[in-house]
Design an enzyme around this catalytic site. Structure first.
Site, short mmCIF file in Angstrom:
data_model
loop_
_atom_site.label_atom_id
_atom_site.label_comp_id
_atom_site.label_asym_id
_atom_site.label_seq_id
_atom_site.Cartn_x
_atom_site.Cartn_y
_atom_site.Cartn_z
CD GLN C 493 34.22 -16.36 -1.06
OE1 GLN C 493 33.88 -17.33 -1.67
NE2 GLN C 493 33.69 -15.30 -1.07
N GLY C 494 33.99 -19.82 0.22
CA GLY C 494 33.25 -20.53 1.14
C GLY C 494 32.45 -19.60 2.10
CB ALA C 534 38.13 -5.50 -0.23
CB SER C 535 39.93 -10.15 2.40
OG SER C 535 40.70 -10.77 1.31
NE ARG C 536 32.91 -4.90 1.46
CZ ARG C 536 31.69 -5.17 1.22
NH1 ARG C 536 31.38 -6.16 0.30
NH2 ARG C 536 30.54 -4.69 1.88
CB ALA C 739 35.40 -13.31 11.97
CB VAL C 742 42.46 -14.75 6.01
CG1 VAL C 742 41.63 -16.28 5.56
CG2 VAL C 742 43.76 -15.20 5.97
N GLY C 743 41.21 -14.09 2.59
CA GLY C 743 41.25 -14.62 1.41
C GLY C 743 42.30 -14.26 0.37
CD GLU C 744 41.87 -9.15 -1.43
OE1 GLU C 744 42.29 -8.67 -2.46
OE2 GLU C 744 41.34 -8.57 -0.52
#
Ligand SMILES: Cc1cc2nc3c(=O)[nH]c(=O)nc-3n(C[C@H](O)[C@H](O)[C@H](O)COP(=O)(O)OP(=O)(O)OC[C@H]3O[C@@H](n4cnc5c(N)ncnc54)[C@H](O)[C@@H]3O)c2cc1C
Ligand code: FES
Ligand code: FES
Lengths: 154, 295, 788
Positions: C493-494, C534-536, C739, C742-744
């Site tokens: 995801q970076g 958790a896109s955390r 920010a 947004v990954g999931e």
């Protein structure tokens, strides 16, 4: 059965004892320590193990190592020359065509094989050439863009 | 993976000696794209494999004169495709595109690029999977299969070669040398169509080969189906119907006859019912496609 | 170092890991070399979905030359689990899914281990299995965990011992009782839709299968190499499960070849550690075959959802009743929290005044349901987003407009009683509808095709305990380059790239000066991170990196201020140089960040090597009432988004071609806009693919498609013709530069958006996943027959 064979990988000759039933993928990774071809399924389905075999992309998990004697094998390790990245590698970086990176070596080898045969492929031809390389991260978009970019500028 | 031995014979004699070792299960090996997965799954457990790819003539794609066995009695040359020719070699061969277009198209549909660079025609035939893409094409081409054993060579018409799922007319110890496609008149049209779950790299739910051959006063038609019966099949009933013409009503009748010939089963890829529907759709598409090309 | 990117936050700098990934230099776990002392292991799997283990006899297997040890449930007496401690590392008394590990064979080669594994004899007494989550939740269903009452679980989980229900989350808002929403409210509705939806289990299919290497040293130190989203959680679980100190467990996790949640928590890693314990001093490697990956590692749960929603004639949604039953598989150690997350977000991204929601996770005799991209949200949005479409249809309103009216907005009191943090979902809807010419009927490409457009919206909160922490360290080198240390993982995801961007931004140095020293993440040296889930990470790790960089920056400014006899508040760092706005003096960071600065006339020195440390942990999440799910702050925040799809259906085959998929997400602030776009694109394809994926089991619970031959994921040939993305930026209060993750989210609503577009094209609806050309074909033709 054990065979002593000479493998030509990335221009270097390796003398290795290999078992009859061991695949080229296994021998490259476990015996030669060349780990860029990845093991994703060992069933010909994912393309993570793609190498060039006499210039053409094949799944190294679908080739018995013993029969690779006398053939020319190329992996991602051979792409960069004199410390310079191959145009495909540069393009993959520029287009963010890499996420987890696990499919990347196979993608690059498929791309290289494609451009060698067809230097100016259409988008459909690129997709067709990549159908055997699964990527779960990128949605393929950037990979296709990256290859197209190289083709357009060569 | 279950271990097995590997032999690479210098010539045919050595190959047959290796293939016929008593008490051992020895099989020919070509592109290994069926053998490796099958051994991994322990569905095939050979004691040894004999790599036949390097034997003389096995990778040739060329025109040959009619022979005493295969292609007998032909006045023009036949197209010979060696058993170890790869799918990509077949798909890209100008000779095959010209003399057996339907086979070139079918070869192009097999698996994906990496597989097509390894998979051979002989391997596709040897495995004799009902879904094998090239098989229905061989049926409509009425190809001859040239087979060699320790003591003799034989020619088996493709129509008699496939006996059941993974069963062929090969005798133990025999190998396929190649196929010979009889010459077809100029203006022959061919189409291979298939449907699968995903567009990329999937097995056929239905595969269909159609050919229209210029004949006196019209066309002679051939229709072959894959993945809808224990073997690839021809549909003579439909072919007879089409011989009378190819107006819309006749085409519909031919489609119904093709449907009647299909005996598909349910499996994880599709139900029999859907396969039947797709036989109808693909047949219609292929026929329309060819009819549109008829001058 | 030719290129110098200053102020990199908000810029699309290249990925920090790309060079190593395109040259093959990156090493994944299976690429690491362990020398000749390496042993290999193979797991012995249960051939039954539900059975009592009567006897395990390993004698024949042990006698195979080359076999070093065999471990079984006898060796693993402790129960383990992330939330619900319900699992033995190797099955002891009972097996609960086909493929469950019952023994592990260690040998000098993988082949010997594989052969010996076949010789392990296990006697079973087969029990009645149950696969469907709704059936499994009924009182007369075969019980999977009769001892549930003895298990341990955290205070926010509510299992029902004596049943198969491992979690029951209740949400009650407005005029509701346990019986349901007040009939008077339903009476005000002009349209009500009530439907049952079913989703199968699906798999993550990372291209890298699970693999783990473990070594148990004679000193008692345990080292585990695993591609993991959760090295610290794995350390915690191993220490718990094996009864050893945390400090003795070291988890090393190099790059991960795709996670998607499948490499979160723990799966085979604990088994491998136990196998290594049996051959102390030797590393033991266990690699999942692709087949094992399907049935013996984590999968996404199945779902049975029964949902009823009503709206008034003006399109205001008034009421919702919903019951979710997640098929959690044989063990719900992680899965219970998915049901909980689906419970406190059960409405989807809508403000609904009256809600009764019941979300359950249920034990079923199937592979272990666990985290997968979206964590319950793709599952529940499948039904919700189709019902919203149906409601709009029934009252004759445009489905996009219907969503604009009802979607959550900043400051709304949402279902749990929490105030909705700032987001702009309406803008997301506007962007995607604009991108696909919403409302404009466009012709299909052929007469046998039908074209349609569909929309779906989503929300998702990071689903986690109230207090998961992140920490980070920044360390200067002599030349003012910086090494950043985090415990977060880059799973593609970076994460490492944004960590470097953030550190450079705060420190006033070019992006190119930053190295992220986390490959591998190593629990012995890396700062703590709860899990990369958790896109955390951009938010939580980002806050920790920012804090660490600020800590370093403060030290630097104080030293220079003292040196110049100025106020630190007048100083700044720009492009690697400390500057004073007041005196316009300049001091390069080079050297001083390690050697410090001399006092006047070199009478002593000040400063020294600069190291900054920082942490972040949300401190404001509150408990929810167990009977109503109400509380001041259920979650940290929500990310919202919309997708609109333009597609064609081939009515002759049922095949779907997506012409365009447009996505828009409110990410607060795009730290690296192009990386956000790559998530949006990858997610769109993942979401599309997932709508056509399913794991299929036979009547004995054996997986029928455990391979890529028959579990198909999208290839390059299957992708939409066009993928469009828009980024919306409504800053998040406590996000770094605003920010949020947004990954999931990027795949949550894709399946219902496709379904809505198929409906728009053909008039046919689907309540169950997966879709397939066959199913679509049949539905279209069944409908035609009905019409005739
Ligand atoms: C990822 C993947 C995708 C695939 N997709 C398709 C597809 O879409 N369509 C399709 O049809 N197939 C597909 N296949 C199957 C396979 O690639 C083909 O059947 C192929 O043609 C087999 O050829 P091969 O040379 O690899 O055969 P091998 O594996 O070498 O041999 C197969 C069998 O044929 C026998 N054999 C081989 N050569 C001879 C010979 N000359 N004489 C006698 N017997 C012989 C062997 O003993 C063996 O029993 C796929 C395979 C993979 C791995
Ligand atoms: S590992 Fe060879 S194709 Fe997957
Ligand atoms: S980048 Fe992860 S699989 Fe392609």
């Amino acid at each position: 059965m054990l065979h002593e064979i000479t493998l030509n990988v990335n221009g270097e000759l390796h003398i290795v004892p290999v078992k009859s039933h061991h695949t080229l993928l296994t021998v490259l990774r476990e015996q030669l320590g060349i780990t860029s071809p990845k093991r994703g399924c060992e069933n010909g389905e994912c393309g993570a193990c793609t190498v060039l075999y006499d210039g053409k992309p094949v799944n190294s998990c679908m080739v018995l190592a013993v029969e690779a004697e006398g053939h020319v094998i190329e992996t991602v390790e051979s792409l960069a020359k004199n410390g310079e990245l191959h145009p495909l590698q540069k393009s993959f970086i520029e287009h963010n065509a890499v996420q987890c990176g696990f499919c990347t070596p196979g993608m690059l080898m498929s791309a290289k094989g494609l451009l060698a045969e067809n230097p100016h492929p259409t988008e459909e031809e690129i997709k067709h050439a990549l159908a055997g390389n699964l990527c779960r991260c990128t949605g393929y978009v950037r990979i296709i863009d990256a290859i197209k970019d190289v083709a357009d500028h060569s | 993976m279950h271990p097995f031995d590997y032999y690479k014979p210098k010539d045919f004699d050595e190959a047959f000696a290796m293939l016929t070792q008593p008490g051992k299960k020895v099989i020919p090996l070509a592109g290994s794209t069926d053998i490796i997965p099958m051994v991994r799954d322990e569905r095939w457990l050979p004691d040894a494999v004999v790599d036949i790819k390097g034997l003389p003539g096995l990778r040739d794609i060329k025109l040959v004169d009619s022979g005493p066995l295969c292609c007998a009695g032909q006045t023009a040359q036949c197209l010979y495709i060696g058993a170890a020719a790869r799918m990509n070699e077949i798909a890209h061969s100008e000779l095959v595109q010209q003399y057996a277009s339907v086979l070139a198209q079918a070869a192009q549909e097999v698996g994906h690029e990496q597989v097509r660079n390894r998979a051979t025609l002989g391997g596709n035939m040897g495995t004799a999977s009902p879904a094998g893409d090239t098989l229905s094409a061989l049926l409509v081409l009425e190809a001859d299969v040239l087979v060699k054993g320790k003591d003799e060579e034989r020619c088996i018409p493709a129509l008699k070669f496939f006996l059941g799922p993974r069963k062929t007319a090969l005798q133990p110890g025999e190998i396929i040398l190649g196929v010979q496609v009889p010459p077809l008149p100029e203006g022959t049209l061919g189409r291979y169509l298939r449907i699968s779950r995903r567009k990329g790299a999937d097995l056929a739910i239905v595969g269909l080969s159609v050919m229209a051959i210029p004949a006196e006063g019209g066309y002679q038609w051939r229709i072959g189906l894959g993945a809808v019966a224990p073997t690839p099949i021809r549909v003579p009933e439909a072919e007879t119907i089409l011989a009378t013409g190819h107006d819309e009503a006749t085409v519909e009748k031919a489609i119904q006859a093709t449907l009647a010939a299909a005996r598909p089963i349910d499996d994880i890829r599709a139900t029999a019912a859907y396969r039947r529907e797709m036989v109808v759709q693909l047949t219609r598409r292929a026929l329309q496609d060819i009819i549109a090309q008829i001058p | 170092m030719t290129k110098q990117t200053t102020d990199p936050v908000g810029k699309s700098v290249p990925r920090i890991d790309a060079y190593d990934k395109v040259t093959g230099a990156v090493q994944y776990v299976d690429d690491l070399q362990f020398g000749p002392g390496l042993y290999y292991g193979k797991l012995v799997h249960s051939p039954h979905a539900h059975a009592i283990i009567k006897k395990v006899d390993v004698s024949k297997a042990l006698a195979v030359p080359g076999v070093k040890a065999i471990v079984t449930g006898e060796d693993t007496p402790h129960r383990m689990g992330l939330y619900m401690q319900d699992r033995y590392i190797f099955a002891r008394d009972r097996v609960r899914y086909y493929g469950e590990p019952v023994a592990g064979v260690v040998a000098i080669s993988e082949e010997i281990a594989e052969q010996a594994a076949k010789l392990v004899e296990v006697e079973y007494e087969v029990l009645q299995p149950v696969f469907d989550p709704y059936e499994a939740a009924q009182p007369d269903a075969p019980l999977l965990h009769p001892d549930m009452a003895e298990y341990q679980w955290p205070p926010f989980i509510f299992p029902e011992p004596g049943t198969n229900i491992s979690e029951h989350f209740k949400l009650r808002k407005g005029k509701v009782t346990d019986e349901g929403v007040d009939p008077e409210v339903w009476a005000q509705c002009a349209a009500i839709v009530e439907k049952t939806f079913r989703l199968p289990q699906i798999q993550h299919v990372p291209i890298e299968p699970h693999v783990a290497v473990a070594r148990w040293d004679l000193s008692g130190e345990v080292t585990l190499w695993s591609p993991s989203q959760s090295p610290f959680a794995q350390r915690d679980l191993l220490a718990q499960g094996l009864g050893i100190p945390h400090g003795n467990v070291r988890v090393i996790s190099p790059y991960v070849g795709g996670g998607f949640g499948g490499k979160a928590g723990i799966s085979i890693e604990a088994n491998v550690v136990v196998m290594a314990k049996a051959v102390k001093g030797h590393p033991v490697k266990v690699r999942m075959t692709r087949e094992e990956e399907f049935f013996c590692t984590n999968v996404r749960q199945s779902l049975y959802a029964h949902t009823k929603i009503g709206c008034d004639k003006d399109g205001h949604v008034l009421a919702m009743e919903t019951a979710y039953y997640f098929g959690g598989g044989g063990y719900n150690d992680y899965g219970v929290n998915i049901a909980r997350a689906a419970g406190y977000s059960c409405t989807g991204p809508y403000s609904i005044p009256n809600v009764k929601g019941d979300s359950h996770s249920v034990y079923t005799n199937t592979p272990i349901g666990s985290a997968m991209r979206g964590f319950g949200m793709p599952e529940i949005h499948w039904g919700i987003e189709q019902i919203m479409d149906r409601l709009a249809d029934e009252i004759g309103m445009d489905p996009a407009e219907f969503r604009r009216i009802n979607c959550v907005k900043t400051g709304d009191t949402i279902l749990t009683g929490m105030k909705m943090p700032a987001v702009d979902l309406v803008q997301c809807i506007d962007k995607v509808t604009e991108a696909i010419n919403w409302g404009k009927e466009e012709p299909p490409s052929a007469p046998h095709k039908k074209r349609g457009k569909g929309i779906a919206i989503m929300w998702k909160a990071p689903a986690m305990p109230p207090n998961p922490g992140s920490s980070a360290i920044v360390r200067f080198n002599e030349d003012a380059t910086v090494n950043v240390y985090v415990g977060a993982q880059d799973i593609g995801q970076g994460a490492f790239t944004v960590a470097a961007q953030m550190a450079a931004q705060v420190l006033g140095i070019p992006y190119e000066w930053v190295r992220v020293s986390v490959n591998p993440v190593d629990t012995k040296y890396s700062p703590y991170e709860w899990q990369t889930v958790a896109s955390r990470i951009t938010w939580s790790m980002g806050n920790a990196v920012r804090a660490a960089a600020n800590h370093a920056r403060t030290q630097i400014l104080e030293i220079v201020a003292k040196y110049w006899d100025e106020d630190p508040a007048d100083l700044d760092i720009k492009n690697g140089v400390v500057i004073s706005y007041k005196s316009e003096r300049e001091q390069p960071l080079k050297k001083m960040v390690v050697y410090g600065l001399p006092n006047e006339n070199y009478e002593g020195w000040q400063g020294g090597p600069i190291i900054g440390s920082g942490k972040f942990m949300p401190t404001y999440v509150t408990n929810l009432d167990p009977d109503t799910g109400q509380g001041a702050r259920a979650v940290v925040h929500y990310t919202v988004g919309a997708q609109a799809i333009d597609l064609e259906v081939d009515t002759e085959t049922g095949e779907v071609e997506i012409l365009k998929i447009a996505s828009a997400y409110d990410v607060g602030k795009a730290i690296n806009p192009d990386l956000v776009m790559t998530q949006i694109e990858g997610g769109a394809v993942h979401g599309m693919s997932s709508a056509f994926e399913g794991m299929f089991f036979d009547e004995n619970g054996r997986l029928k498609n455990p391979s890529l031959v028959d579990y198909k994921i999208a290839t390059a040939m299957d992708i939409p013709k066009e993928i469009h993305g828009d980024i919306v930026e409504t800053p998040l209060e406590d996000g770094p530069w605003g920010a949020r993750g947004v990954g999931e989210h990027v795949m949550v609503q894709t399946a219902p958006a496709i379904a809505n577009a198929i409906y728009n094209a053909t008039g046919v609806r689907f309540d169950d996943l997966p879709l397939s050309a066959e199913k679509i074909y049949r539905a279209i033709h069944a409908q035609e027959e009905q019409e005739q």
